[in-house]
Structure formats: structure tokens, C-alpha cells
Scaffold this active site. Structure first.
Site, PDB file in Angstrom:
ATOM      1  N   GLY A   1       0.811  -1.211   0.000  1.00 60.94           N
ATOM      2  CA  GLY A   1       0.000   0.000   0.000  1.00 60.94           C
ATOM      3  C   GLY A   1       0.840   1.254   0.000  1.00 60.94           C
ATOM      4  O   GLY A   1       2.072   1.216   0.090  1.00 60.94           O
ATOM      5  N   SER A   2       0.169   2.385  -0.090  1.00 51.13           N
ATOM      6  CA  SER A   2       0.862   3.658  -0.279  1.00 51.13           C
ATOM      7  C   SER A   2       1.726   4.048   0.912  1.00 51.13           C
ATOM      8  O   SER A   2       2.795   4.661   0.734  1.00 51.13           O
ATOM      9  CB  SER A   2      -0.153   4.760  -0.579  1.00 51.13           C
ATOM     10  OG  SER A   2      -1.097   4.887   0.474  1.00 51.13           O
TER      11      SER A   2
ATOM     12  N   GLY B   1       0.652  -0.794   6.593  1.00 46.90           N
ATOM     13  CA  GLY B   1      -0.330   0.257   6.779  1.00 46.90           C
ATOM     14  C   GLY B   1      -1.667  -0.308   7.205  1.00 46.90           C
ATOM     15  O   GLY B   1      -1.802  -1.504   7.506  1.00 46.90           O
TER      16      GLY B   1
ATOM     17  N   ASP C   1      -6.248   0.533   6.781  1.00 46.25           N
ATOM     18  CA  ASP C   1      -7.331   1.356   6.237  1.00 46.25           C
ATOM     19  C   ASP C   1      -8.125   2.037   7.346  1.00 46.25           C
ATOM     20  O   ASP C   1      -8.666   3.124   7.150  1.00 46.25           O
ATOM     21  CB  ASP C   1      -8.252   0.494   5.365  1.00 46.25           C
ATOM     22  CG  ASP C   1      -7.516  -0.067   4.159  1.00 46.25           C
ATOM     23  OD1 ASP C   1      -7.014   0.740   3.352  1.00 46.25           O
ATOM     24  OD2 ASP C   1      -7.419  -1.298   4.033  1.00 46.25           O
TER      25      ASP C   1
ATOM     26  N   LYS D   1      -7.931  -3.946   7.252  1.00 43.91           N
ATOM     27  CA  LYS D   1      -6.930  -3.910   6.192  1.00 43.91           C
ATOM     28  C   LYS D   1      -7.480  -4.643   4.970  1.00 43.91           C
ATOM     29  O   LYS D   1      -8.483  -5.336   5.059  1.00 43.91           O
ATOM     30  CB  LYS D   1      -5.622  -4.567   6.660  1.00 43.91           C
ATOM     31  CG  LYS D   1      -4.906  -3.741   7.727  1.00 43.91           C
ATOM     32  CD  LYS D   1      -3.665  -4.426   8.281  1.00 43.91           C
ATOM     33  CE  LYS D   1      -2.718  -4.925   7.227  1.00 43.91           C
ATOM     34  NZ  LYS D   1      -2.280  -3.870   6.268  1.00 43.91           N
TER      35      LYS D   1
ATOM     36  N   GLY E   1      -5.793  -2.905  -0.430  1.00 48.30           N
ATOM     37  CA  GLY E   1      -4.879  -3.225  -1.520  1.00 48.30           C
ATOM     38  C   GLY E   1      -4.960  -4.666  -1.975  1.00 48.30           C
ATOM     39  O   GLY E   1      -4.115  -5.126  -2.755  1.00 48.30           O
TER      40      GLY E   1
ATOM     41  N   GLU F   1      -0.774 -10.368   4.113  1.00 49.45           N
ATOM     42  CA  GLU F   1      -0.434  -9.426   5.177  1.00 49.45           C
ATOM     43  C   GLU F   1      -0.647 -10.050   6.554  1.00 49.45           C
ATOM     44  O   GLU F   1       0.166  -9.872   7.460  1.00 49.45           O
ATOM     45  CB  GLU F   1      -1.271  -8.151   5.033  1.00 49.45           C
ATOM     46  CG  GLU F   1      -0.874  -7.298   3.847  1.00 49.45           C
ATOM     47  CD  GLU F   1      -1.826  -6.144   3.598  1.00 49.45           C
ATOM     48  OE1 GLU F   1      -1.411  -5.159   2.960  1.00 49.45           O
ATOM     49  OE2 GLU F   1      -2.998  -6.222   4.029  1.00 49.45           O
TER      50      GLU F   1
END
Length: 231
Positions: free
Chosen positions: A29-30, A84, A86, A96, A99, A105
Site C-alpha cells: 500500500g501507499s 499500513g 485502512d 486492512k 490493496g 499481510e
């Protein structure tokens, strides 16, 4: 708030927990992308770091930066996983999977000795649920699994849940493992741990995006700096 600045600051703070010769779980993710970039800089400085990527996207990024990618076996010690989120609530429950990498993950986060979550401050919520809950399912007879999910949700406080097969450009989104993603719009989730167990018991559900009781630390970043919270 500049979200990108927050993500970058959170990643920089998380990097302080990395020491030479670590094996790292590399998130997707970003926000995780900023962390991987920082690890690439460390490798250029001569550090020996090994990475276990949670997606093919992260694998490509890490390899391009010279980070050694390993395939773990039963003896592998994952020192630290950084990823990361959400959403994150005050009880350290997470959503999460935005993505489409939630299964990988969760495997890596669970295996790690320490799991640090990094996020911009907008991901900090009072209660989970505004972000649709991703559920990774087997493509085999997937509509039967969706039916079972719908029935389980309806029986546990979520009447008439809206379930959507995630798609892009007119085709179902496939995870790196070839699975499908169902996004469940549930509104407020008052008991994430219970819902996580309910979904995990459904045949065909491989994993939900609820990560409960897993994070050892959450680092939030915004333009004013970072805040570090622990259970």
C-alpha cells in the site's frame, strides 16, 4: 492535513525500529511504500536486510531497491513487520485489505515478533466500519460463499448487508494468490474480534480484513509530527 506527509513521517518513525541484519515483513500500500523506500536507502548504505513481501507489487519495489527477498521456511525468524491500515480503532483493531493483500499481510504480521502499523492520522477512527470490510474468498463456487457470508452477517447484527465483488475494468479483482475479494459495507462494527471469528468459520472464506489483537504499536503521522500508541 497533508496525508502524504503523514504517511512519510509515520514510515520514518517506524524505520527507527529497524536495525542491521533484520528480516522484515514488508507491507503493501501507499504508506508501506514509503517504508520500503527507506529500507532501500539503508541497503545502499551497506545494511544487510532481508524482506518478506506481502504482495507482488511490494516484491517488485523491494527488488528494484536491492533489498534481498527471501522465501521463509519454518526456521525463519521474522524480526519485524511494518504495514499500513485502512482503519484503526482505540482498541488496536484494524481493517486492512484495501490493496487486496490481506491474506498475505495477516500471515506475515502473525509470524513477526513485532508488528508495527503506520498510517496517516485520517485512518484513526472511533469505531471500525466506515471503510468497507474486505473478505478474501476462494474463487471455487464463490457465490455459495457469498451466500454464507450474507447469512452469517444477518444472524449477527448486520441485517441486509451490502456485499460487492470487487472489480476493476469490468473484471473481478484477483489477489496475488488468485482469490476474490468481497467488500462488505457494514457501517459500525462494535465487536470486531467476534466478527473476525464468525467470518473465519465460513468455508470458502480465506481471511477477513479484521486484524484484532495483532498490532504491537501504531504510528500515526500528520503535518505536525507523529504520535505513537501502544496497547
Amino acid at each position: 492535513m497533508d496525508k502524504e506527509a503523514g504517511k512519510r513521517l509515520a514510515a520514518e518513525e517506524a524505520a527507527k525500529h529497524v536495525t542491521n541484519d533484520m528480516t522484515l515483513g514488508l507491507g503493501t500500500g501507499s504508506t508501506a511504500r514509503y517504508f520500503v523506500d527507506i529500507m532501500g536507502e539503508r541497503v545502499k548504505q551497506g545494511w544487510a536486510l532481508r524482506g518478506i513481501p506481502t504482495s507482488e507489487e511490494t516484491r517488485r519495489q523491494a527488488e528494484s531497491l536491492g533489498i534481498e527477498i527471501i522465501e521463509p521456511d519454518e526456521t525463519t525468524i521474522v524480526d519485524l513487520a511494518i504495514d499500513g491500515t485502512d482503519e484503526a480503532d482505540p482498541q488496536f483493531n484494524l481493517i486492512k485489505g484495501g490493496g487486496a493483500a490481506l491474506l498475505r499481510e495477516k500471515i506475515v504480521a502473525k509470524a513477526a515478533h513485532k508488528f508495527i502499523v503506520i498510517a496517516d492520522n485520517s485512518k484513526r477512527v472511533v469505531a471500525l466500519g466506515a471503510f468497507p470490510l474486505p473478505i478474501e474468498i476462494s474463487p471455487y463456487s464463490w457465490a455459495l460463499t457469498v451466500k454464507a457470508i450474507r447469512e452469517a452477517l444477518s444472524a449477527n447484527g448486520f441485517p441486509s448487508p451490502r456485499l460487492t465483488l470487487r472489480a476493476k475494468d469490468g473484471a473481478p479483482v484477483k489477489t496475488d494468490g488468485g482469490n476474490l475479494i468481497i467488500d462488505a459495507e457494514l457501517g459500525r462494527i462494535d465487536d470486531p474480534a467476534s466478527l473476525e471469528r464468525i467470518l473465519a468459520a465460513i468455508p470458502g472464506v480465506l481471511e477477513s480484513g479484521l486484524f484484532c489483537g495483532m498490532a504491537d504499536m501504531i504510528i500515526y503521522g500528520d503535518t505536525d509530527g507523529v504520535s505513537v500508541v501502544k496497547p
